[in-house]
Design an enzyme around this catalytic site. Structure first.
Site, PDB file in Angstrom:
ATOM      1  CD1 TRP A 197       1.817   9.694  42.071  1.00  0.00           C
ATOM      2  CD2 TRP A 197       0.525   9.779  40.690  1.00  0.00           C
ATOM      3  NE1 TRP A 197       0.978  10.433  42.890  1.00  0.00           N
ATOM      4  CE2 TRP A 197      -0.049  10.470  41.817  1.00  0.00           C
ATOM      5  CE3 TRP A 197      -0.523   9.797  39.649  1.00  0.00           C
ATOM      6  CZ2 TRP A 197      -1.234  11.137  41.913  1.00  0.00           C
ATOM      7  CZ3 TRP A 197      -1.680  10.409  39.727  1.00  0.00           C
ATOM      8  CH2 TRP A 197      -2.127  10.983  40.838  1.00  0.00           C
ATOM      9  CD  GLU A 231       5.441  11.005  40.546  1.00  0.00           C
ATOM     10  OE1 GLU A 231       5.294  10.236  39.684  1.00  0.00           O
ATOM     11  OE2 GLU A 231       5.426  12.394  40.627  1.00  0.00           O
ATOM     12  CE  LYS A 284      -0.133  14.643  44.140  1.00  0.00           C
ATOM     13  NZ  LYS A 284      -0.836  14.881  42.933  1.00  0.00           N
ATOM     14  CG  HIS A 314       4.638  14.930  44.270  1.00  0.00           C
ATOM     15  ND1 HIS A 314       4.455  13.692  43.831  1.00  0.00           N
ATOM     16  CD2 HIS A 314       3.883  15.801  43.451  1.00  0.00           C
ATOM     17  CE1 HIS A 314       3.487  13.882  42.693  1.00  0.00           C
ATOM     18  NE2 HIS A 314       3.389  14.865  42.397  1.00  0.00           N
ATOM     19  CG  HIS A 363       8.133  12.971  37.831  1.00  0.00           C
ATOM     20  ND1 HIS A 363       7.109  12.538  37.981  1.00  0.00           N
ATOM     21  CD2 HIS A 363       8.743  12.132  36.948  1.00  0.00           C
ATOM     22  CE1 HIS A 363       6.608  11.651  37.264  1.00  0.00           C
ATOM     23  NE2 HIS A 363       7.856  11.251  36.468  1.00  0.00           N
ATOM     24  CG  ASP A 383       1.696  18.715  37.754  1.00  0.00           C
ATOM     25  OD1 ASP A 383       2.861  18.016  37.695  1.00  0.00           O
ATOM     26  OD2 ASP A 383       0.561  18.473  38.352  1.00  0.00           O
ATOM     27  CG  ASP A 441       4.568  15.069  36.019  1.00  0.00           C
ATOM     28  OD1 ASP A 441       3.873  15.324  35.248  1.00  0.00           O
ATOM     29  OD2 ASP A 441       4.468  14.579  37.392  1.00  0.00           O
TER      30      ASP A 441
HETATM   31  C1  RNT Z   1       0.877  13.183  39.985  1.00  0.00           C
HETATM   32  C2  RNT Z   1       2.343  12.743  39.633  1.00  0.00           C
HETATM   33  C3  RNT Z   1       2.508  11.970  38.339  1.00  0.00           C
HETATM   34  C4  RNT Z   1       1.445  12.525  37.131  1.00  0.00           C
HETATM   35  C5  RNT Z   1       2.096  11.944  35.794  1.00  0.00           C
HETATM   36  C6  RNT Z   1       0.730  12.187  34.738  1.00  0.00           C
HETATM   37  O1  RNT Z   1       1.012  14.091  40.888  1.00  0.00           O
HETATM   38  O2  RNT Z   1       2.986  13.694  39.563  1.00  0.00           O
HETATM   39  O3  RNT Z   1       3.710  11.760  38.047  1.00  0.00           O
HETATM   40  O4  RNT Z   1       1.864  13.672  36.892  1.00  0.00           O
HETATM   41  O5  RNT Z   1       1.875  10.781  35.796  1.00  0.00           O
HETATM   42 ZN    ZN Z   2       5.232  13.420  38.951  1.00  0.00          ZN
END
Ligand code: RNT
Ligand code: ZN
Length: 421
Positions: A187, A228, A230, A264, A288, A298, A328
């Site tokens: 990411w 990953e 977002k 995300h 995640h 989060d 996560d």
């Molecule tokens: C960030 C992503 C990523 C992080 C971690 C710490 O928006 O979700 O996965 O949370 O790598």
């Molecule tokens: Zn993540």
């Protein structure tokens, strides 16, 4: 087994048997599922670099200052072990590159190697668990202006390319040493706060960087790759280079996994729905498991409708072995071992509830075009005694049952966490 809970389980088992569901089979499948538990809940995404990396940039933020944060490798390992004693089943630990064992020395991100993770490998081996890994492209001076692999400056890109290249080597090394494929997830924070006429060039730079990094192929028995996406972050509200469409295309073309983070996407977009749309095209996917509250905040994962839907779709697609589940979230407002255990247990409970679904009966109603019966059964499932099956599983796995979790966590807080300065 306490006689009462055995009785409760027996009754539950009977109720599910009436619907054609075998609770023992569901528990076997649950037992076989390994979550990838993130190390970063234990110390608020701090890591062990020298000088201390502060969580900065990239739009991820930890709030709270609850006492007892793990400050050293030993503390983090002890806390993670404690959390694992509270979570039924055998799981994996998910590391970030900044959690290396650097022995108090400054080792920059483009200089890390397997040697910095030797003590983690020993630790994992002693517990009989696997490790997963993540490159760390935030909390670093070279990420401060919000761009890394898609930076307009070639030198900055090359620095981060080298970092991720090394991270994949470390991952492959972990996979081989532990005899279990290591999942490496990438990411990056790249994006910008305001209108960005250079969206296209940034995406081409990211593509070029990825093409170089992933040229190096490893056996899937050692390493599995994921990227990953977002939607936006704080400070990257207008533009995120690694968007879902971008990675969808790149991952598909290169045979790597896409990582879907539950935080995300647009708030009304369903990650659960994406699974059956993507599984025909991807051999494997990474999740995640997170909990967004108004934004990608989060929060600690709970037994939410979203989480249940994701698990249901995974089980209905018979994709348990193809959808990898990594946690996560990070919250510094509450006991961190408690946070780990709540989120992990909620994830497993949601999975169990999905495994207890009489999917075949629901599908039979669909074939018969009996929409009433389908909906009625789905409603009925909400009040079936899946909690008794879960309690029974916890008891069998020798982890606290129900609110017993509170005493266990409070005990650790008193004896260990509160003694930390
Ligand atoms: C960030 C992503 C990523 C992080 C971690 C710490 O928006 O979700 O996965 O949370 O790598
Ligand atoms: Zn993540």
């Amino acid at each position: 087994m306490k006689p009462d809970s055995q009785k409760a389980y027996d009754i539950a088992k009977e109720r599910y048997t009436e619907l054609g569901v075998d609770t023992e089979k569901a528990l076997d499948a649950l037992q076989a599922a390994a979550l990838s538990i993130h190390c970063w809940q234990g110390d608020d995404v701090g890591g062990f670099e020298t000088p201390d990396a502060s969580l900065d940039g990239g739009g991820i933020a930890v709030t709270g200052n609850f006492p007892g944060r793990a400050r050293t490798l030993d503390e983090l390992r002890a806390d993670a072990e404690e959390a694992m004693h509270l979570i039924p089943g055998r799981h994996r630990l998910n590391l970030h590159a900044m959690y290396g064992d650097f022995g108090g020395k400054k080792v920059d991100r483009d200089a890390i190697g397997p040697e910095h993770f030797a003590s983690w490998i020993d630790w994992a081996r002693s517990l009989g668990i696997g490790l997963d890994f993540n490159a760390t492209l935030f909390s670093h001076p070279k990420a401060e202006d919000g761009f890394t692999l898609s930076h307009r400056d070639r030198g900055v890109r090359e620095f981060w390319i080298e970092h991720v290249r090394r991270c994949r080597e470390i991952s492959a090394h972990m996979g081989r040493e532990l005899g279990s494929p290591c999942l490496h997830n990438l990411w990056i924070p790249d994006g910008s706060k305001d209108l960005t006429p250079s969206r296209h060039p940034h995406r081409l730079w990211l593509k070029e960087s990825l093409d170089i990094i992933y040229e190096n192929r490893f056996s899937p028995e050692r390493l599995k790759d994921a990227v990953e996406s977002k939607l936006f972050g704080i400070g990257s509200e207008s533009f995120v280079v690694g968007s879902h469409e971008f990675y969808y295309g790149w991952a598909l073309q290169h045979g790597v996994m896409v990582c879907l983070d539950l935080g995300h996407f647009h708030p009304t977009e369903s990650v659960a729905d994406k699974l059956s749309a993507m599984l025909p095209f991807f051999d494997e996917l990474l999740l995640h498991v997170s909990r967004p509250v108004r934004w990608d905040s989060d929060h600690v994962v709970i037994f939410s409708d979203d989480l249940q839907a994701v698990m249901e779709e995974t089980v209905r697609a018979e994709a348990l072995g193809r959808v990898h589940m990594a946690l996560d979230f990070f919250d510094a407002e509450l006991n961190r071992v408690g946070a780990w255990s709540i989120g992990s247990r909620a994830t497993l409970l949601a999975l169990l509830k999905a495994l207890l679904e009489p999917t075949e009966t629901l599908r039979k109603y669909e074939r018969e075009n009996n929409k009433f019966a389908r909906l009625a059964l789905l409603e009925t499932l909400k009040t079936l005694p899946f909690g008794a099956v879960w309690d029974h599983y916890c008891e069998r796995c020798d982890v606290p049952v129900g609110a017993g979790l509170i005493d266990a966590v409070m005990d650790y807080e008193r004896k260990v966490l509160r003694l930390r300065g």
